[in-house]
Scaffold this active site. Structure first.
Site, PDB file in Angstrom:
ATOM      1  N   LYS A   5       0.829  -1.216   0.000  1.00 36.81           N
ATOM      2  CA  LYS A   5       0.000   0.000   0.000  1.00 36.81           C
ATOM      3  C   LYS A   5       0.865   1.270   0.000  1.00 36.81           C
ATOM      4  O   LYS A   5       2.080   1.209   0.264  1.00 36.81           O
ATOM      5  CB  LYS A   5      -0.940  -0.052   1.214  1.00 36.81           C
ATOM      6  CG  LYS A   5      -1.984  -1.172   1.126  1.00 36.81           C
ATOM      7  CD  LYS A   5      -2.910  -1.147   2.347  1.00 36.81           C
ATOM      8  CE  LYS A   5      -4.054  -2.126   2.226  1.00 36.81           C
ATOM      9  NZ  LYS A   5      -4.961  -2.078   3.413  1.00 36.81           N
ATOM     10  N   TYR A  17     -12.465  -2.064  -3.605  1.00 38.63           N
ATOM     11  CA  TYR A  17     -12.989  -2.176  -2.235  1.00 38.63           C
ATOM     12  C   TYR A  17     -14.512  -2.046  -2.182  1.00 38.63           C
ATOM     13  O   TYR A  17     -15.060  -1.679  -1.148  1.00 38.63           O
ATOM     14  CB  TYR A  17     -12.334  -1.118  -1.341  1.00 38.63           C
ATOM     15  CG  TYR A  17     -10.964  -1.509  -0.816  1.00 38.63           C
ATOM     16  CD1 TYR A  17     -10.784  -2.661  -0.049  1.00 38.63           C
ATOM     17  CD2 TYR A  17      -9.849  -0.716  -1.059  1.00 38.63           C
ATOM     18  CE1 TYR A  17      -9.534  -3.017   0.444  1.00 38.63           C
ATOM     19  CE2 TYR A  17      -8.587  -1.061  -0.565  1.00 38.63           C
ATOM     20  CZ  TYR A  17      -8.444  -2.209   0.184  1.00 38.63           C
ATOM     21  OH  TYR A  17      -7.210  -2.558   0.687  1.00 38.63           O
ATOM     22  N   PHE A  69     -15.564   4.124   6.977  1.00 41.04           N
ATOM     23  CA  PHE A  69     -14.191   4.480   6.607  1.00 41.04           C
ATOM     24  C   PHE A  69     -13.936   4.427   5.098  1.00 41.04           C
ATOM     25  O   PHE A  69     -12.812   4.653   4.654  1.00 41.04           O
ATOM     26  CB  PHE A  69     -13.176   3.582   7.345  1.00 41.04           C
ATOM     27  CG  PHE A  69     -13.346   2.100   7.099  1.00 41.04           C
ATOM     28  CD1 PHE A  69     -12.855   1.504   5.935  1.00 41.04           C
ATOM     29  CD2 PHE A  69     -13.966   1.293   8.038  1.00 41.04           C
ATOM     30  CE1 PHE A  69     -12.995   0.158   5.703  1.00 41.04           C
ATOM     31  CE2 PHE A  69     -14.118  -0.084   7.810  1.00 41.04           C
ATOM     32  CZ  PHE A  69     -13.628  -0.650   6.643  1.00 41.04           C
ATOM     33  N   ARG A  80      -2.004 -14.075   4.422  1.00 37.51           N
ATOM     34  CA  ARG A  80      -2.724 -13.396   5.526  1.00 37.51           C
ATOM     35  C   ARG A  80      -1.947 -13.564   6.844  1.00 37.51           C
ATOM     36  O   ARG A  80      -1.912 -12.651   7.666  1.00 37.51           O
ATOM     37  CB  ARG A  80      -4.139 -13.973   5.677  1.00 37.51           C
ATOM     38  CG  ARG A  80      -5.055 -13.764   4.495  1.00 37.51           C
ATOM     39  CD  ARG A  80      -5.547 -12.357   4.323  1.00 37.51           C
ATOM     40  NE  ARG A  80      -6.236 -11.810   5.466  1.00 37.51           N
ATOM     41  CZ  ARG A  80      -6.951 -10.674   5.441  1.00 37.51           C
ATOM     42  NH1 ARG A  80      -7.080  -9.981   4.321  1.00 37.51           N
ATOM     43  NH2 ARG A  80      -7.527 -10.221   6.523  1.00 37.51           N
ATOM     44  N   THR A  96      -5.663  -6.959  10.713  1.00 36.32           N
ATOM     45  CA  THR A  96      -5.928  -5.644  10.115  1.00 36.32           C
ATOM     46  C   THR A  96      -5.419  -4.512  11.001  1.00 36.32           C
ATOM     47  O   THR A  96      -4.796  -3.555  10.512  1.00 36.32           O
ATOM     48  CB  THR A  96      -7.456  -5.477   9.901  1.00 36.32           C
ATOM     49  OG1 THR A  96      -7.951  -6.628   9.218  1.00 36.32           O
ATOM     50  CG2 THR A  96      -7.769  -4.228   9.108  1.00 36.32           C
ATOM     51  N   ARG A 121       2.311  -6.217   9.500  1.00 30.82           N
ATOM     52  CA  ARG A 121       1.547  -5.108  10.076  1.00 30.82           C
ATOM     53  C   ARG A 121       2.031  -4.760  11.472  1.00 30.82           C
ATOM     54  O   ARG A 121       2.101  -3.581  11.835  1.00 30.82           O
ATOM     55  CB  ARG A 121       0.051  -5.440  10.040  1.00 30.82           C
ATOM     56  CG  ARG A 121      -0.516  -5.296   8.611  1.00 30.82           C
ATOM     57  CD  ARG A 121      -1.873  -5.882   8.476  1.00 30.82           C
ATOM     58  NE  ARG A 121      -2.573  -5.426   7.268  1.00 30.82           N
ATOM     59  CZ  ARG A 121      -3.727  -5.929   6.849  1.00 30.82           C
ATOM     60  NH1 ARG A 121      -4.311  -6.912   7.530  1.00 30.82           N
ATOM     61  NH2 ARG A 121      -4.303  -5.465   5.756  1.00 30.82           N
ATOM     62  N   ASN A 132      -2.093   0.321   6.877  1.00 31.48           N
ATOM     63  CA  ASN A 132      -1.591  -0.945   7.418  1.00 31.48           C
ATOM     64  C   ASN A 132      -0.763  -1.753   6.407  1.00 31.48           C
ATOM     65  O   ASN A 132      -0.738  -2.971   6.430  1.00 31.48           O
ATOM     66  CB  ASN A 132      -2.744  -1.767   8.004  1.00 31.48           C
ATOM     67  CG  ASN A 132      -3.814  -2.096   6.983  1.00 31.48           C
ATOM     68  OD1 ASN A 132      -3.667  -1.772   5.807  1.00 31.48           O
ATOM     69  ND2 ASN A 132      -4.861  -2.760   7.408  1.00 31.48           N
TER      70      ASN A 132
HETATM   71  P1  ADP Z   1      -7.996  -6.552   5.630  1.00 31.09           P
HETATM   72  O1  ADP Z   1      -7.165  -5.609   4.789  1.00 31.09           O
HETATM   73  O2  ADP Z   1      -7.224  -7.075   6.824  1.00 31.09           O
HETATM   74  O3  ADP Z   1      -8.641  -7.655   4.827  1.00 31.09           O
HETATM   75  P2  ADP Z   1     -10.630  -5.285   5.719  1.00 31.09           P
HETATM   76  O4  ADP Z   1     -10.944  -6.017   4.453  1.00 31.09           O
HETATM   77  O5  ADP Z   1     -11.591  -5.418   6.852  1.00 31.09           O
HETATM   78  O6  ADP Z   1      -9.186  -5.683   6.272  1.00 31.09           O
HETATM   79  O7  ADP Z   1     -10.494  -3.726   5.411  1.00 31.09           O
HETATM   80  C1  ADP Z   1      -9.879  -3.267   4.226  1.00 31.09           C
HETATM   81  C2  ADP Z   1      -8.969  -2.110   4.579  1.00 31.09           C
HETATM   82  O8  ADP Z   1      -9.764  -1.016   5.044  1.00 31.09           O
HETATM   83  C3  ADP Z   1      -7.990  -2.379   5.725  1.00 31.09           C
HETATM   84  O9  ADP Z   1      -6.834  -3.073   5.349  1.00 31.09           O
HETATM   85  C4  ADP Z   1      -7.671  -0.954   6.177  1.00 31.09           C
HETATM   86  O10 ADP Z   1      -6.747  -0.292   5.298  1.00 31.09           O
HETATM   87  C5  ADP Z   1      -9.054  -0.301   6.053  1.00 31.09           C
HETATM   88  N1  ADP Z   1      -9.821  -0.408   7.316  1.00 31.09           N
HETATM   89  C6  ADP Z   1     -10.393  -1.535   7.854  1.00 31.09           C
HETATM   90  N2  ADP Z   1     -11.022  -1.253   9.009  1.00 31.09           N
HETATM   91  C7  ADP Z   1     -10.856   0.071   9.224  1.00 31.09           C
HETATM   92  C8  ADP Z   1     -11.270   0.981  10.249  1.00 31.09           C
HETATM   93  N3  ADP Z   1     -11.999   0.559  11.292  1.00 31.09           N
HETATM   94  N4  ADP Z   1     -10.907   2.281  10.141  1.00 31.09           N
HETATM   95  C9  ADP Z   1     -10.179   2.728   9.079  1.00 31.09           C
HETATM   96  N5  ADP Z   1      -9.753   1.933   8.072  1.00 31.09           N
HETATM   97  C10 ADP Z   1     -10.081   0.622   8.137  1.00 31.09           C
HETATM   98 MG    MG Z   2     -10.106  -7.554   3.353  1.00 36.08          MG
END
Ligand code: ADP
Ligand code: MG
Length: 151
Positions: free
Chosen positions: A11, A51, A59, A87, A93, A104, A114
């Site tokens: 990222k 996304y 968010f 993962r 996350t 992370r 992250n």
């Molecule tokens: P992951 O990347 O671990 O699969 P998610 O799919 O839940 O996590 O979320 C996608 C991305 O959105 C995260 O990697 C992070 O950059 C952002 N994100 C997730 N939860 C939050 C939050 N509570 N506040 C701000 N950004 C978030």
């Molecule tokens: Mg995800």
């Protein structure tokens, strides 16, 4: 265990920190092979589409802003159990909840910034790989990521 492919994204925060090599090295040293790789600055449309599952989340707008704030590195990783292994290497996350030795935990600033993305299931891996890569841009599975041949 089956050989799988998964989408990984380094990222914008990690690219800005100049730790692309450190991140790729973690994947390689833990048995994953880079079978496609491209650096790109995502458009808002790219990030919103990627996304889309999160579009109702509070968010979402910030996430799109963050993901388009600078270039990213898009990769396809291949290996035994690659989806879960990626993962595991990434960690949770929220970096505060991420296990020791994960990307992370070691490099992320916050739950948003992250460092890495990784597909979370076989179905999302196949959709996400196809979102960014044509089949012709991925080296052949038969090569195990080693020979550099293209399909
Ligand atoms: P992951 O990347 O671990 O699969 P998610 O799919 O839940 O996590 O979320 C996608 C991305 O959105 C995260 O990697 C992070 O950059 C952002 N994100 C997730 N939860 C939050 C939050 N509570 N506040 C701000 N950004 C978030
Ligand atoms: Mg995800």
């Amino acid at each position: 265990m089956a050989v799988e492919r998964t989408l990984s994204i380094i990222k914008p925060d990690a690219v800005a920190k100049n730790i692309i090599g450190k991140i790729v090295s973690r994947f390689e040293s833990q048995g994953l092979h880079v079978v496609a790789m491209r650096m790109q600055k995502l458009s808002a449309r790219d990030a919103e589409g990627f996304y889309a599952e999160h579009k109702e989340r509070s968010f979402f707008a910030d996430l799109v802003k963050y993901m388009t704030s600078g270039p990213v590195v898009l990769m396809v990783l291949e290996g035994e159990n690659a989806i879960a292994k990626n993962r595991e290497i990434m960690g949770a996350t929220d970096p505060k909840k991420a296990a020791e030795g994960t990307l992370r935990r070691d490099f992320a600033e916050s739950i948003e910034a992250n460092v890495v993305h990784g597909s979370d299931s076989p179905s999302s891996a196949s959709v996400e790989v196809a979102y960014f890569f044509r089949q012709s841009e991925i080296v052949k599975k038969c090569c195990g990521g080693q020979c550099g041949c293209k399909s």
